[in-house]
Design an enzyme around this catalytic site. Structure first.
Site, short mmCIF file in Angstrom:
data_model
loop_
_atom_site.label_atom_id
_atom_site.label_comp_id
_atom_site.label_asym_id
_atom_site.label_seq_id
_atom_site.Cartn_x
_atom_site.Cartn_y
_atom_site.Cartn_z
N ASP A 1 54.46 63.92 31.40
CA ASP A 1 55.37 64.12 32.52
C ASP A 1 56.59 64.94 32.13
O ASP A 1 57.42 65.29 32.99
CB ASP A 1 55.81 62.77 33.11
CG ASP A 1 55.00 62.39 34.33
OD1 ASP A 1 54.01 63.09 34.63
OD2 ASP A 1 55.34 61.40 34.99
N ASP B 1 53.10 47.78 37.78
CA ASP B 1 51.94 47.11 37.18
C ASP B 1 51.72 45.73 37.81
O ASP B 1 50.59 45.38 38.18
CB ASP B 1 52.11 47.01 35.67
CG ASP B 1 53.51 46.53 35.27
OD1 ASP B 1 54.32 46.24 36.17
OD2 ASP B 1 53.78 46.43 34.07
#
Length: 709
Positions: A139, A464
């Site tokens: 990223d 998550d």
């Protein structure tokens, strides 16, 4: 003589209940003591009126009792899963493909050499290389990261055969070569080992040198077409970049798993959703290229510590009869560089092992964001054993998964279950780069279900936990995997400030889930989430809120000493045995669990940076803790110097319980006590001390004013 079972009938895994009568008895006893203490509080309130001090104590203790009830419910029936990878190896032709994801975001905070070691450890695992593919998401869109991976792939051609020839156990080179002497090979194949070890270490040092030099070379790759895509682009404003660094082909004598570099498109006007967005792009790109039915994701600093970890994970994914019982396999997050005595609480071995083993006996552990094997169809938001999916309706596929014919075809293939039966990956993945770039575009998810019903969930810093909750709400179960040696080892946060910042982020993300439509208790009635699983999730989501009653409660002993009052029973009262028993049983139980699990730490006493000392900076997050410590020190000083005001109401004033409580708090904050007298990064900054002292002075004045009213 018993006839040997054929390989296809040998068990791959086993579910073992690990419940303990002693632990259950202790947990129930603690809950009963909490209830007795609350009964005592209610009796005092009804007898003496609802005065604020006992009422505040009652509210805090009610919170503690509720939290303990949630823990008891979660830990009531812990379960472990044993795996038998040796039985899986006898079915080599049936091994399913696995896509491996590595995510990195910043080449400065996450140096490329760290990512390289994680990638090398994954490329070298004991699994057929033609059935593995490693995707690295960058990223940061860094040419240095790409260069490092290219050079690492060249080193891997030597490293992987070396590991498999000598059955090397630790396959992250930096960890393996950290020993002063070459460790003996596991199979004792000593012939030529030392020479090859020296050669391999030299090759790794050359790799490290190239990567370190590249970090200072501002014209990296200026004459190479490979780096043309990185020229004149901004980190947060660039097109999709997908590059096949290594492609596994049948005609190669030295083969490695596929290795693919990905930097998804980023534009200022499009949200990128951080790690969740990166993993969703990895899911789509891998679906277009290799489309393995199972996926493993790890952080860039979590290297594979167990060379058979893929085999362990696959044992559970294919060995459990009903796929509903294994949506994903979660490994415990552990670290290799924990300081002596783990002063920052990085390991969390005991709470994670006990709590997640308890959830393993309900619907399974939560998704922890790293070290997790996923069944691809669960990430696609498909309920278990659900056959009523309109896989032939192109319009529905586009609305749900996006407008990519290639990716839609891969989805249909996964939903039909054909991916698990393939013998190897396609060898011509380079031809799919254009399609891969398309699904990595930032506008691809517009008007689709990505981030809502498909892929990792958006809307929380703890994506998550939210994703795992969604999977469990669909009726899936998950499995906890704790192999020996540990599956993955990560780089622990280096100091107190970093740890506290990380915990702040976790707490914020959990609260975002708690105060949203995903509140687990409501989901019990609107989905297939089990009630006890909802309670387990609730105990996680309120983790940050626990600090409120805890902070208030630990102030009470100091307040009582300063004002010469009390909130705990006197020594001469029989009811004093309730809080004393609760304190002793709870803490002795916690101590026994820590001794049982033997928290790992680094015992190198000669390294000044590993002596296990807490570090500080000028962050305002240290002010409350420092002020709390100074408050108790002040209260104890007032008691020792006899500066307490006269007791009011004939209640005898503060007693042994309050004194012991303040002393216990000072012991609990011992790293901060040393920080008051420390220097440099080991000392609490003077600005923090002054701010804390001002708060303590204000609190003491407030206490004295209340006591005289």
């Amino acid at each position: 003589m018993a006839k040997a079972k054929p390989p296809t009938q040998l068990p791959l895994c086993e579910r073992v209940s690990s419940k303990s009568i002693i632990r259950r008895t202790v947990d129930v006893t603690v809950l009963c003591l909490f209830l007795c203490l609350l009964s005592y509080r209610l009796h005092c309130l009804s007898s003496h009126g609802f005065t604020w001090l006992p009422l505040l104590a009652f509210l805090c203790e009610s919170c503690f009792a509720f939290i303990w009830f949630l823990y008891l419910s979660t830990r009531w029936n812990p379960v472990e899963h044993k795996t038998y990878p040796e039985n899986l190896l006898s079915r080599v032709n049936e091994l399913p493909p696995v896509d491996m994801f590595v995510t990195t975001a910043d080449p400065l905070l996450e140096p490329p050499l760290v990512t390289v070691n994680t990638v090398l450890s994954l490329l070298a695992v004991d699994y057929p290389e033609e059935k593995l593919a490693c995707y690295v998401s960058d990223d940061g869109c860094s040419p240095f990261t790409f260069y490092s991976l290219v050079e690492a792939s060249k080193f891997a051609l030597l490293w992987v055969p070396f590991c498999k020839k000598y059955n090397v156990q630790v396959r992250a080179p930096f960890q393996y070569f950290s020993a002063a002497k070459p460790p003996p090979p596991d199979d004792h194949n000593l012939s030529g080992f030392k020479q090859e070890w020296i050669k391999m270490k030299d090759e790794y040092e050359q790799l490290c040198g190239k990567i370190e030099n590249a970090a200072h070379d501002l014209i990296l790759g200026s004459d190479s077409s490979e780096y043309a895509d990185f020229k004149n682009i901004e980190r947060n404003n660039h097109p999709s970049i997908v590059k096949v660094i290594w492609e596994n082909k049948k005609d190669q004598s030295s083969s490695l798993p596929h290795l693919v570099y990905i930097s998804r498109e980023k534009r200022p006007n499009y949200p990128h959703h951080y790690k969740a967005g990166a993993l969703n792009v990895l899911t789509r790109v891998s679906g277009v290229m290799t489309n393995a039915p199972f996926m493993l994701n790890v952080d860039c600093d979590m290297f594979a510590n167990n060379p058979k970890i893929i085999l362990h994970g696959v044992c559970l994914l294919v060995g459990i009869k009903d796929e509903q019982d294994c949506a994903f396999v979660q490994c415990l997050q552990m670290f290799y560089n924990v300081l002596k005595d783990d002063p920052f609480g990085n390991q969390m071995t005991v709470p994670l092992a006990i709590f997640k083993a308890g959830m393993n006996g309900i619907q399974g552990p939560p998704y922890a964001g790293t070290g997790c094997f996923h069944r691809r169809k669960t990430i696609y938001g498909i309920p278990p054993n659900h056959h009523d999916v309109h896989i032939n309706d192109r319009r529905i596929l586009e609305e749900r998964f996006g407008k990519s014919t290639k990716f839609s075809e891969s989805v249909v293939k996964i939903l039909n279950g054909s991916g698990e039966k393939e013998e190897h990956f396609p060898c011509d993945i380079s031809s799919t780069i254009e399609s891969a770039c398309r699904v990595a575009d930032c506008a691809y998810e517009n008007s689709t279900c990505w981030g809502k019903e498909v892929g990792l969930m958006y809307g929380s810093a703890s994506e998550d936990i939210l994703t795992g909750l969604r999977i469990h709400k669909m009726g899936w179960k998950s499995v906890l995997l704790i192999p020996n040696p540990p599956a993955f080892l990560g780089n622990a946060p280096p100091g107190g400030p970093v740890v506290m910042t990380q915990m702040k982020r976790w707490g914020t993300g959990l609260l975002e889930i708690l105060f949203s439509k995903h509140f687990p208790i409501i989901s019990v009635f609107t989905s297939q989430l089990h009630f006890r699983q909802a309670l387990a999730y609730l105990s996680m989501l309120i983790w940050a809120l626990r600090s409120i009653p805890e902070f208030v409660y630990v102030i009470l002993p100091a307040y009582c000493i300063i004002t010469n009052s009390h909130f705990l029973p006197k020594v001469e009262e029989p009811v004093v045995y309730i809080p004393v028993s609760l304190f002793l049983i709870h803490n002795l139980n916690a101590l026994s669990q820590y001794l049982e699990y033997e928290t790992q730490s680094d015992d190198d006493e000669n390294d000044a940076d590993k002596v296990g000392r807490f570090t500080f900076d000028e962050s305002p997050m240290f002010v409350p803790d420092t002020a709390l410590l100074m408050l108790h020190l002040t209260a104890l000083a007032i008691w020792l110097l006899g500066l307490q005001p006269p007791a009011r109401g004939g209640d005898g004033g503060s007693g042994l319980g309050e004194i012991a409580g303040s002393m216990w708090m000072v012991l609990s904050f011992w790293p901060f006590v040393k920080g008051l007298f420390g220097r440099g990064k080991y000392g609490i900054p003077l600005t923090t001390i002054f701010k804390s002292a001002a708060l303590v002075l204000l609190f003491v004045q407030l206490c004295l004013r209340i006591s005289t009213d």
